[in-house]
Design a protein around this motif. Structure first.
Motif, PDB file in Angstrom:
ATOM      1  N   GLU A  46      16.285-101.362  21.128  1.00 39.10           N
ATOM      2  CA  GLU A  46      17.366-100.639  21.802  1.00 39.10           C
ATOM      3  C   GLU A  46      17.606-101.167  23.219  1.00 39.10           C
ATOM      4  O   GLU A  46      16.669-101.425  23.963  1.00 39.10           O
ATOM      5  N   ARG A  52      14.870-100.287  14.949  1.00 39.71           N
ATOM      6  CA  ARG A  52      15.987-100.006  15.851  1.00 39.71           C
ATOM      7  C   ARG A  52      15.489 -99.549  17.215  1.00 39.71           C
ATOM      8  O   ARG A  52      16.039 -99.938  18.254  1.00 39.71           O
ATOM      9  N   ALA A  53      14.449 -98.727  17.228  1.00 41.08           N
ATOM     10  CA  ALA A  53      13.902 -98.223  18.487  1.00 41.08           C
ATOM     11  C   ALA A  53      13.316 -99.346  19.330  1.00 41.08           C
ATOM     12  O   ALA A  53      13.442 -99.347  20.561  1.00 41.08           O
ATOM     13  N   ALA A  57      18.574 -93.719  19.087  1.00 42.24           N
ATOM     14  CA  ALA A  57      19.100 -94.917  18.433  1.00 42.24           C
ATOM     15  C   ALA A  57      18.587 -95.062  17.001  1.00 42.24           C
ATOM     16  O   ALA A  57      19.332 -95.456  16.097  1.00 42.24           O
ATOM     17  N   THR A  72      19.131 -97.278  26.401  1.00 40.79           N
ATOM     18  CA  THR A  72      17.962 -97.374  27.276  1.00 40.79           C
ATOM     19  C   THR A  72      18.354 -97.779  28.686  1.00 40.79           C
ATOM     20  O   THR A  72      17.821 -97.259  29.672  1.00 40.79           O
ATOM     21  N   PRO A  80      25.146 -92.522  16.793  1.00 43.50           N
ATOM     22  CA  PRO A  80      24.656 -93.826  17.277  1.00 43.50           C
ATOM     23  C   PRO A  80      25.012 -95.009  16.384  1.00 43.50           C
ATOM     24  O   PRO A  80      24.975 -96.160  16.842  1.00 43.50           O
ATOM     25  N   PRO A 112      26.605 -98.142  21.945  1.00 39.99           N
ATOM     26  CA  PRO A 112      25.386 -97.621  22.589  1.00 39.99           C
ATOM     27  C   PRO A 112      25.535 -97.383  24.083  1.00 39.99           C
ATOM     28  O   PRO A 112      25.024 -96.389  24.604  1.00 39.99           O
ATOM     29  N   ALA A 166      15.304 -94.495  22.555  1.00 38.78           N
ATOM     30  CA  ALA A 166      14.821 -95.141  21.333  1.00 38.78           C
ATOM     31  C   ALA A 166      14.896 -94.188  20.144  1.00 38.78           C
ATOM     32  O   ALA A 166      15.279 -94.581  19.032  1.00 38.78           O
ATOM     33  N   SER A 210       8.198 -92.587  19.391  1.00 37.56           N
ATOM     34  CA  SER A 210       9.396 -92.441  18.564  1.00 37.56           C
ATOM     35  C   SER A 210       9.026 -92.222  17.101  1.00 37.56           C
ATOM     36  O   SER A 210       9.631 -91.394  16.413  1.00 37.56           O
TER      37      SER A 210
END
Length: 222
Positions: free
Chosen positions: A162, A158-159, A100, A166, A53, A58, A97, A20
């Protein structure tokens, strides 16, 4: 606490964050620069999708991506012709990820690239004969170094945490697509509170490192 239930989610989360971060650098940074210089309808539409997002649940966004990227979705069918499977795979986890964290990288950088100071220096560089490509790398990016690092850290944070997107794209398949955050949910569901507490501690330590890094990136008051 079973070490196997901890090791795989930790490894997958680390892999997801690393890929990511690479995608943020390759895609989000140029996208931020492009959005900073565009005012048309198309640019506004792209900005809307990037910001989605932040304002859309989500789990609902994950469902929308599932419909589009699944076997019955037109993008999913197109990708499967090349042997690419997005849904219920680690590729889907990485995509979730990235999606997001994308607005947390793009929005601060877009604001930084849009400042009058940055625009004036870019214009001066172009007047001196510097091409757009070199202006971006040698003028724009160095001017926003701290903002860039902070934005990447926010996107990474954030990733790493998530869940909703996901769960929809990855499916939360044990030993295949269960990240740290999803494994916390799984551990609580099966009553393994020791594993859940240990995984929470790992995420808390990672969050603390990001907080410290963001603190040192803040401009110091005299």
């Amino acid at each position: 606490m079973n070490p196997e239930t901890v090791f795989f989610p930790l490894l997958l989360t680390a892999k997801t964050c690393a890929v990511s971060l690479l995608l943020f650098l390759l895609l989000a940074v140029p996208l931020s620069y492009w959005l900073a210089g565009k005012r048309g309808i198309f640019a506004k539409a792209v900005e809307l999708f990037v910001t989605l997002p932040l304002v859309f649940p989500p789990i609902a966004l994950g469902y929308m991506l599932l419909v589009v990227l699944g076997r019955n979705g037109w993008i999913g069918q197109f990708l499967e012709t090349f042997g690419l499977k997005m849904v219920f795979s680690q590729t889907g986890v990485i995509l979730a990820a990235f999606v997001a964290g994308l607005p947390l990288v793009v929005k601060p950088l877009q604001a930084a690239f849009s400042t009058p100071e940055a625009r004036d220096l870019e214009e001066a560089a172009r007047v001196c004969g510097l091409r757009n490509f070199k202006t971006f790398f040698f003028i724009s990016v160095p001017l926003c170094t701290k903002t860039l690092l902070a934005a990447l850290l926010l996107g990474l944070a954030r990733a790493s945490g998530e869940v909703g997107i996901t769960m929809m794209l990855g499916g939360n398949i044990s030993g295949r697509t269960n990240t740290l955050s999803l494994e916390i949910f799984n551990s609580v569901s099966r009553g393994d509170f020791d594993s859940a507490a240990f995984l929470c501690t790992i995420l808390a330590a990672f969050a603390a490192l990001i907080y410290v890094a963001l603190y040192f990136l803040q401009p110091k008051r005299i």
